[in-house]
Design a protein around this motif. Sequence first.
Motif: not given
Lengths: 427, 427, 427, 427
Positions: A4, A23, A25-31, A35-36, A38, A47, A58, A380, B73, B82, B84
Motif C-alpha cells: 500500500t 505510527f 507505516t501500514v499494518f497488515s497483520k496482528a496476533i 503487529m506486523w 506490510e 497500545f 485476533n 507501539i 489474521d 494505516a 492494508t
Amino acid sequence: MKPTDMNVFEKLESEVRSYCRSFPTVFSKAIGSKMWDESGKEYIDFFAGAGALNYGHNDPIMKSKLVDYILDDGITHSLDMASTAKGQFLETFNETILKPRNLNYKIMFPGPTGTNTVESALKLARKATGRTDIISFTNGFHGMTIGALSVTGNSFKRKGAGIPLHNVVTMPYDSFVHDKLDTLEYLERFLEDRGSGVAIPAAMILETVQGEGGINAASYEWLQRIERICKRWGILLIIDDVQAGVGRTGTFFSFEKAGITPDIVCISKSIGGYGLPLALTLIQPELDIWAPGEHNGTFRGNNHAFVTATAALSYWENPKFEASISKKSEKTKAFLEKLIADYPEIKGHFRGRGLMVGVCSEVEGFASKVAAEAFERGLIMETSGPEDEVFKLFPALTIEDELLEKGFSIIEESVKAVVGQKEAIAN
Amino acid sequence: MKPTDMNVFEKLESEVRSYCRSFPTVFSKAIGSKMWDESGKEYIDFFAGAGALNYGHNDPIMKSKLVDYILDDGITHSLDMASTAKGQFLETFNETILKPRNLNYKIMFPGPTGTNTVESALKLARKATGRTDIISFTNGFHGMTIGALSVTGNSFKRKGAGIPLHNVVTMPYDSFVHDKLDTLEYLERFLEDRGSGVAIPAAMILETVQGEGGINAASYEWLQRIERICKRWGILLIIDDVQAGVGRTGTFFSFEKAGITPDIVCISKSIGGYGLPLALTLIQPELDIWAPGEHNGTFRGNNHAFVTATAALSYWENPKFEASISKKSEKTKAFLEKLIADYPEIKGHFRGRGLMVGVCSEVEGFASKVAAEAFERGLIMETSGPEDEVFKLFPALTIEDELLEKGFSIIEESVKAVVGQKEAIAN
Amino acid sequence: MKPTDMNVFEKLESEVRSYCRSFPTVFSKAIGSKMWDESGKEYIDFFAGAGALNYGHNDPIMKSKLVDYILDDGITHSLDMASTAKGQFLETFNETILKPRNLNYKIMFPGPTGTNTVESALKLARKATGRTDIISFTNGFHGMTIGALSVTGNSFKRKGAGIPLHNVVTMPYDSFVHDKLDTLEYLERFLEDRGSGVAIPAAMILETVQGEGGINAASYEWLQRIERICKRWGILLIIDDVQAGVGRTGTFFSFEKAGITPDIVCISKSIGGYGLPLALTLIQPELDIWAPGEHNGTFRGNNHAFVTATAALSYWENPKFEASISKKSEKTKAFLEKLIADYPEIKGHFRGRGLMVGVCSEVEGFASKVAAEAFERGLIMETSGPEDEVFKLFPALTIEDELLEKGFSIIEESVKAVVGQKEAIAN
Amino acid sequence: MKPTDMNVFEKLESEVRSYCRSFPTVFSKAIGSKMWDESGKEYIDFFAGAGALNYGHNDPIMKSKLVDYILDDGITHSLDMASTAKGQFLETFNETILKPRNLNYKIMFPGPTGTNTVESALKLARKATGRTDIISFTNGFHGMTIGALSVTGNSFKRKGAGIPLHNVVTMPYDSFVHDKLDTLEYLERFLEDRGSGVAIPAAMILETVQGEGGINAASYEWLQRIERICKRWGILLIIDDVQAGVGRTGTFFSFEKAGITPDIVCISKSIGGYGLPLALTLIQPELDIWAPGEHNGTFRGNNHAFVTATAALSYWENPKFEASISKKSEKTKAFLEKLIADYPEIKGHFRGRGLMVGVCSEVEGFASKVAAEAFERGLIMETSGPEDEVFKLFPALTIEDELLEKGFSIIEESVKAVVGQKEAIAN
C-alpha cells in the motif's frame, strides 16, 4: 499483493486522521500482542487499541467462533431484533459477570461505540430525574458527539464542537488542585449552598481512572465518598468504564475494589473481545424507564461482536485470569518506578492502576519523544493528558511475560535515547 | 443447541428495545433476502436492516473475503492507523465511486455509525464557517446523539434528550405544508430579511428521501434550488445519505440524478456491504480543515468492514447493477400504485423513490396493522412517519424477482386481511 | 448658563449612543409636541420618545401632580412596598382601564422597562406550562436583555448578544412572505406534525403592530386565528403592547378591536404618562403562580411614575379621547396615501394603524434621507424596519391639529427635497 | 384623603410582590432616614431601598433642583438624544468622580436598572473577546433578566428562569468553603489545565461585597489576585457595583481601597441620588467597540435622574463625606460586634464592610425574626443570604447619629425579644 502506498492516506483521507501520523507505516497483520507492517517489521503492542484490545489481537478461540458463525450464515445485522447470538451474549454476561458480582443491571445496546453509551446514559439520567445538568470532572473524556463532548474536559476537543457546550458543571477530579487538597469538600459545598449557582444535577459521570486525561486514578476512598454524596443528594452515579473496564485495571469493572455500585455503567471498547464495535449501557432496573425506541441506532446489535464478546467472557470464568493481570500490573509498576528513580532528569511520576498505567514527565515534550523513539524500536505506545505529558502503557491483559519485558527494555532504551539527546544538545 | 428463551430479552434487555417487539421471534440465520428464526420459519426480508443490508444478508463473495481476512489474521482493530484493508478501501472507493462521478471528496472515518458521521459533519460545517446554526428540515432524521438529535424532527425522539436542543432552525421540507405550497419561498424569505430571527446558518442538512420521516422524496427541482440557495448565501450543503445512499434510490448517491454536489456527504449503513458498522464523511477538499484528532473515536477504523465494503463496491463496476435496481423499482412502484387503486378504502398515497418506497395511508393505525399481518405471513417490513402512517418497502437491491413478487403477494394479502377486519367489524 | 458642548457626548459617552447621532443638537426644553434645543430652535416631535410620550412632553396636569407629590415628600423609592401612590395607580388602572373592557388581570411591576416586562412574561409562561420554547415572529422586537433579545428578530441586535440565542422558534408574521401567502397555515402545520422539529411552545409573543420591525400591522383576522391556534394547543398568548399599547393604535390596548384576550400583556413606555420609567405585566389570575420575589428589581416601584400614570389615565375616562385619536389617524393616513400617490418615484407603501404609521419606500436609503431632511426643517421623526426602509410618524396622541399639519408640510418638503436631489444627480 | 386599603395590593397586584409582605403597611411620606405610613407611624429606615437611597429619602437639595427642572419644562424623556441635563451629568461625573480617582472610563447608559447594566457588560465582554463564557461567583447576585440571571447564584431565582442557564461557570467566592481554604488556587488550576472543562472566559463578574448573597466581603488581597489572574489570562474584569457602589462601602467605588481597576463597572441604584431609575456601564475606552444602537432601551436617558444624580455628586466634592461614612461604619461595626458578644446564643458572625453590614446567625430563622420584631418597633431592615441567615444594616450614608443609635437600640431590643421567645418556649 503490491504494498500500500502511504500516500493514499494523505491524498484521500481527511486531515483529521491522527494515529497514522504517530505510527507512520501500514499494518497488515496482528496476533496477540504483536503487529506486523506490510514490510514484515514486527511491533510489540503496548497500545491495545486504546483499550479496545484487552485480549490482544485476533484471539484464536474468538477467531474460530467468529469464522464458524460467518460460515454458518449466522445473522450479521439485525438492528435490535432478537437473535441467537444476542441471546447467548445476554445470558452469558448475566451469568459470568453480573451474578457473581451481585450486580443486577438491565442491559441496553445503545449503538456500538463509547460515545453512544455515554449519550444514552446522560439521556436516561435526565429523563429519570427531570433535571438537566450533569456534573463531570476535570480531564474526563467521554466521547466526541455533542452530548458526550459536553462532559469531556479537553479544551481542544471542546472547541471542535463549534458551539458552546451546555448543561454541564465540571468539578475537580481527585487530586486535581494538588494532592493535599480535598476536592470533594469543594464539590459538596457547591451542592449544599443554595446560592452556589450549581443546581443538584441529574447525574455525575466519571472514569475511575482517566484514560485520555492523563491516567489519573481516583482513590477508592474518593470514589466511595462520591457515591455517598450522590446518594445524599439523589444524584445518579454514572461510571464510564469504556476504557478502564473489562479488566484493564485488574477487575472486570474498574469500580469493584472501591465497593461502589453505580446507577449506570457505560461499557464499550474491549467488551466485543475481538476489537469489533459493541457497547453496553448497564442500568439499575428501577431506572430502566425508556420508552421503546426512545434511543436507537442502526448498529446497536452487532452480532459478530456478540459472538466474540460471548467467547471473551470465558476468560472471566477462571479466577486465575484476574490473578495474572495483577501479577503483570505489579511487574509493570515496579519497572516504571525504577525507571523514574533511575532517570531523575525526566521528573517522572507514576500514574494509574492495573495495566492502565503511565509516567507523567514534567519535562515538556518528553513523553511524545519517548513514544516516537519506542516506535522506531518496534514498540507501539501512545501519550495521554492535556499536554501529552504522560506516556501510557496499555499492554493486552493477555500479553506474554517475555513480550512485556521486551517492551520494558525498549521503553528504557527510548528514555535513554531522549535523555541522551538532551545531554548531547546541552553539551 | 437449545432454543433461545424469548424471555431472556424481556428479563435482561432494556425496555428501550423495539424491533424485537414488532418481530417477536429469535432469528438465527440469513442468506440474501431470506431470514430464518430458530424454529426454522422462513421470512422474506423487505426491511434490509433499515437500509444497512442493501446487498442482502451474508453475500457470498463478501463472506468469503471476510473469512479469508480473519483466517489470515488481518488487522481487526486499529483505530485510525494505516492498514492494508483501509488503504484498499480508500483506493477502491475513489476509483469505483468518486472518479466516475467526477466527485472529489476527502474521506473521513468519523466512528462507525450514522450519528457519528452527522455529528462530524455539523462540527466541521461550524468550524469552516464560524457560524453556529444549522438549518434542518421537517421530518428529517439524523441520529440519536445530542448534535444529530438536535437536527432531527421527531418530537418523541427529541424529548428523549431531556434537555432543550439548540442551534437549529427547522424549515419545511418539500411539500411539507401541502403540494401546492412552495416551501423554498418561505425559506429564502427568512434568509433575505435581516429581521427574520433566522441567521445565515453554517449549513443545511437534509435527506433527499426521508427514510424515517415518512418516505418523503424531495423533487429534483427542489434539491437544485436548495443548492442554489446555499451557494447564494454561502451556506454549506450537507446531504445525509445514510439511509438513501449506497444505491437505495437507484444510484450510488441519492443526489446524483438531481445533479447537485453537496459540500459534505454522510454515509453509513450499507457502505460496509455486509451489515458491519462503518461510516464515512465525505468532505470537499477545501473544507477539510480538521486538526489531527479534533474528532475521533475508537471504532473509526473497522477493518472487517473495510474488507466487505471493498468487496461490495465491485457491484458498482458494472452498469447492469443500476439497471437492475431501476427495473425492480419500477415493478415495485407499479405494484403499490395498483394496490392503492384496488383498495381505495385504505386512502393510500405512493411515497418514495427507487427501492425506498412505501404507502402512506390516511387510515389511522393501518400501516402498523399491515406490517403485523405481513410478519405473520413471513414478510418483514417496517413502518415510518411521525404517526407510523407509512408502510415501508425496503427490499435488498439484490433481491431475486421471484422473492420480490412473493413479497408483493404477502403484502396484498395482508392489506386484504386488515381491510377485511374492518369490514367484519363494520358489518 | 453656558451652552453644552456637543463634544462632551463624543468624549464621555459610549459609542453605543445612537439617536444623538441622528438628531445632532442638545435639547433643553419641551412642551406638548414641541421641543427646543439650547439655541432656541423649535422642533415638532413626530417621534414621541419612540412611543413613550403618547401624551406629549410635560403634560401640565401630570406636571402639577408630580410637583405637588415631590414637594409633599411623597415616597419616591420603595421597591415593592405598599405606597399610597401605588395603591392609587392600581385602583385607577383597574377602574378606568380593566373593568370597562371586561378584563381581569393581576398586575405585576417587573422593573420599569419594556425588556423587564417581556422577561417576566417569558419566565412566567415557562413556569406555568413547564415548557421551554417560545414562538416569536419575524421582525418582532421585544428588548435587549438576553431573554427578550432571544425573541427579537433583528439580526444586528441578535449578534450583539455574543452568544447563540436559544429556546425560540421564529414564525412568519402576517404577510411576511407576501400578501397572498397565509402564514398561519404554515405555522399550524408545524404544530400539527409531530415530526416538524417544533415542539408545542410555552407561549407565542407578538406585537399587533411591529414598531421597530417596520410598522407592520397584523390584520384582526390574523390575530383572531393566532388566538384560536393558541387555545387549540394550550399555548399562552403574550401580547407585547409596549410600543403599540396605551392608545398608540387608537384604543388603550392595541388588541381591543381584534376582540382577543391575551393571557399575558406587556406594557411600558407611555404607561407612566410623563415619560418616566414604568412597566406592567398583566397576567390572567389563574396564571399568577409566582412565588413571592421570584422575579424582582430595584426600580419595580417608581412612585413618581405611579403619580403621573394615574393622572394620565384620566384621559381615558372620556370617550372623546379615542375619537380624537381616530380623527388624527385618518388625517395622517390620508396625508400619507396622497404623498405616496403624488410621488410614485419613492415607491411607497402605507404601513401601520392609528397613530403608529409610516411609509415603506422601496428606494434604498430613502427613508433615512427624508428623516434627515425633516430634522433640518425642524421635525423629529425616525426610521424603522430591518433596512431602515420605513419613515415612521409617531406624533403624540394629543398633538394639536395645526402642528400635525405643519409636520405633514415638512415631510412633504423633505420628500420633495430628496426626490429632487436624485433628479439633480440624474440630470 | 381616605386611607389606602391594604387589600388593593392583594386583590390587584401579582403574587410576586414581596417587600410589602415583610413590611405590611402603606407608606406615604419619607424624609432623610425616616418614613411614615398612612396612619402617621414613623419608621427608621435601615434598608435604604436595598442600596438605592444612600443619600436618604427626598434630599432637600436634589428635591429643589428636580422641582425647578420640572417647573421649567426641562426635557423629561429623550431616549439617548443629547440633553442639557445629560451633558451636565456627564461632565460632573467625569470631573467629580473619575478624574480625581485617575479613572478613564467611557460612560454608557444601558437602560435604567441594575440588570440592564449587567446585561450590557456581559454583551460587550463577549463582543470584545470573541468568547462566550463568563466566570461568576457563588452567591453573586446580578439581576433577573436571563443574561444577568445566568450569572446569579441563587437557586430559587435561577429556577425562575424556566430554562437551563448557559455560558457561565460559577467559581467559589472568597472564603466560600471556609476561611482557611484559598479559593483562587482552585480557580486558577481550572484556567491553567487545558483539560479542565473550563475555557478561558470572556470575563469574570463579581461584587466586592455581596449584597444579596449574604453580605460577604472579599478581602482586598483576594480582589487584587483576581485582577492579576484576569490580566494573566486576558480575561476582562467586571465589577458589579450596583449595590456596593456609590459610597456604600465607604468610598465612591467599592473597589478603590483594593487598588484595582476593573475593565467594566456596573453602576445603578444610588447613582440617581434621589431613588430614580438610572444605571451606568463604565467601560475602558479601548473596549468601547459598540456599534451605534447595538444595545438600547427606551428609558436609557432618564433626565429627572440626571438632574438629581448631578446634584448628588456634590456630596463627593468634600472629603468630609467619606470621613463621616467611615465614622458611622466604625460605630455600626462596634455595635454589631458587641451585640454578637453579648448574645452568644445567636451564634452571630459579623459580615460586610462600610455601611453594608450585617450579622449572620447560625440559628435557623433567627435573622427573619429579628427583622420582623424590628419592624414592629419602627425599624425597617431586611435579611440576606441563600437561607435568609443574615440581618442586614443598610442605613443611609447621611443618617443622623441620633437616628443611627436609636436604630441600634431597636435592633438590640428585637434580638432580646427573639432570644427571649426561645427561652420562654424552652422553659
